[in-house]
Design an enzyme around this catalytic site. Structure first.
Site, PDB file in Angstrom:
ATOM      1  CG  ASP A 164       0.844   7.583  -3.289  1.00  0.00           C
ATOM      2  OD1 ASP A 164       0.884   8.354  -4.492  1.00  0.00           O
ATOM      3  OD2 ASP A 164       0.245   7.753  -2.119  1.00  0.00           O
ATOM      4  CG  ASP A 221      -2.059   0.955   1.389  1.00  0.00           C
ATOM      5  OD1 ASP A 221      -2.458   1.552   0.501  1.00  0.00           O
ATOM      6  OD2 ASP A 221      -2.269   1.348   2.454  1.00  0.00           O
TER       7      ASP A 221
HETATM    8  P1  13P Z   1      -8.821   4.940   5.612  1.00  0.00           P
HETATM    9  O1  13P Z   1      -8.119   5.937   6.504  1.00  0.00           O
HETATM   10  O2  13P Z   1     -10.159   5.596   5.055  1.00  0.00           O
HETATM   11  O3  13P Z   1      -9.295   3.589   6.282  1.00  0.00           O
HETATM   12  O4  13P Z   1      -8.179   4.485   4.237  1.00  0.00           O
HETATM   13  C1  13P Z   1      -7.082   3.593   4.127  1.00  0.00           C
HETATM   14  C2  13P Z   1      -6.357   3.540   2.840  1.00  0.00           C
HETATM   15  O5  13P Z   1      -6.554   4.252   1.837  1.00  0.00           O
HETATM   16  C3  13P Z   1      -5.143   2.842   2.632  1.00  0.00           C
HETATM   17  O6  13P Z   1      -4.354   3.109   1.665  1.00  0.00           O
HETATM   18  O1  G3H Z   2      -3.453   5.189   3.630  1.00  0.00           O
HETATM   19  C1  G3H Z   2      -2.638   4.628   4.580  1.00  0.00           C
HETATM   20  C2  G3H Z   2      -2.849   3.598   5.319  1.00  0.00           C
HETATM   21  O2  G3H Z   2      -4.115   3.852   6.335  1.00  0.00           O
HETATM   22  C3  G3H Z   2      -1.917   2.898   6.141  1.00  0.00           C
HETATM   23  O3  G3H Z   2      -1.509   3.596   7.167  1.00  0.00           O
HETATM   24  O4  G3H Z   2       0.793   4.153   6.838  1.00  0.00           O
HETATM   25  O5  G3H Z   2      -0.224   4.358   9.269  1.00  0.00           O
HETATM   26  O6  G3H Z   2       0.286   2.104   7.874  1.00  0.00           O
HETATM   27  P1  G3H Z   2       0.054   3.648   7.818  1.00  0.00           P
HETATM   28 ZN    ZN Z   3      -4.541   5.103   0.822  1.00  0.00          ZN
END
Ligand code: 13P
Ligand code: G3H
Ligand code: ZN
Length: 312
Positions: free
Chosen positions: A105, A83
């Site tokens: 990203d 992510d």
């Molecule tokens: P939320 O903060 O809305 O849960 O979004 C999570 C997210 O986009 C992780 O990439």
């Molecule tokens: O978009 C971000 C996600 O909620 C991940 O959050 O970077 O605190 O693990 P984090």
């Molecule tokens: Zn995100």
């Protein structure tokens, strides 16, 4: 079955008018709560790991936890996704380290630099059988250490998406239509409204192409109230209305990211447990109901919001 990429999941989701849940994982209880909910509802799922999660729990622990979930739940397709990959090196490390999908990203970069970076990741990923999510447009809210104010956020420009996807070769595209990261997405008293006009325009320009929504927690008031009732202070935490996410899932949105809702469920449950059992100190006692509430919350998302139950 072994870990899968998102290719087949997204194809079926697009055609079936539903979305796959992408849930952030940081520890064992979260992995278990999510995957038990998916197994019981026969839902495909994306488990995603952020840079912050890798810093907290370490790459090996996280991949082994996901590997355990794959062994324990052999009947559901599970993808392991990076992510918000911040750079080529992090994406490469995850591709080399067993992930089946990565996000690069570059959304804060100028268009051409975003294209260049995404294309480089796509080339490496595709050579290794891994798929890539890229992003155009900037969400508001907090992700990792970056806090983007509402003023600095910007909606995706539909006129840019075809060129971006063609030039990068990415497999899915995250767009900004009014969702936002974190638990404080909208001002109290205002009416949250996603920009479905932008989504429709993107869909028209990229027929059949999977779209991703970040920042899609709904911030269940049940858990906000639980946190506030048991010593927390989270006034004005508001999320994306679930009906709007359901509508997006019927359209081109094939992946919906949820992290904050997991955190709220876990924190609210633990706060309540501590208040009700001040003499308890065994982590298994308070993590068990936290895991149960994550599972129940994820089941609700799979059935009532994403519509992916029964699709595994
Ligand atoms: P939320 O903060 O809305 O849960 O979004 C999570 C997210 O986009 C992780 O990439
Ligand atoms: O978009 C971000 C996600 O909620 C991940 O959050 O970077 O605190 O693990 P984090
Ligand atoms: Zn995100």
């Amino acid at each position: 079955m072994p870990l899968v990429t998102t290719t087949e999941m997204f194809k079926k989701a697009y055609e079936g008018g539903y979305a796959i849940g992408a849930f952030n994982v940081n520890n064992m209880e979260i992995v278990q709560g999510i995957t038990e909910a998916c197994a019981e509802t026969r839902s495909p799922v994306i488990l995603q790991v952020s840079k912050g999660a890798r810093a907290y729990a370490n790459h090996t622990y996280l991949t082994k936890l996901v590997e355990a979930a794959v062994i324990e739940n052999p009947d559901i397709p599970i993808a392991l996704h990076l992510d918000h990959g911040p750079d080529f090196e992090t994406c490469k490390s995850c591709i080399d380290g067993g992930f089946t999908s990565v996000m690069i990203d570059g959304s804060s970069l100028p268009f051409d630099e975003n294209v260049k970076l995404a294309k480089r990741v796509v080339e490496y990923a595709h050579d290794h059988g891994v798929v890539v999510e890229a992003e155009l447009g900037t969400l508001a809210g907090i992700e990792d250490e970056v806090n983007v104010s509402a003023e600095a956020s910007s909606y995706t420009r539909p006129e840019e998406v075809e060129e971006f996807v063609t030039r990068t070769g990415c497999d899915s595209l995250a767009i900004a239509i009014g969702t936002s990261h974190g638990a404080y997405k909208f001002k109290p008293g205002t009416k949250p409204q996603l920009r479905f006009d932008i989504l429709k325009e993107v869909e028209k320009r990229l027929p059949g192409f999977p779209i991703v929504l970040h920042g899609s927690s709904s911030v269940p008031q049940e858990f906000v109230e639980m946190i506030n009732a048991y010593g927390g202070a989270m006034p004005g935490a508001i999320g994306v209305p679930e009906e709007q996410l359901r509508e997006a899932a019927r359209m081109a949105v094939c992946k919906i990211n949820i992290d904050s809702d997991l955190r709220l469920a876990m924190t609210g449950t633990i706060r309540k447990y501590f208040a009700e059992h001040p003499d308890h100190f065994d982590p298994r006692q308070y993590l068990k109901p936290a895991r149960e509430n994550i599972k129940a919350m994820v089941k609700h998302k799979l059935i009532d919001v994403l519509g992916c139950n029964g699709k595994a």
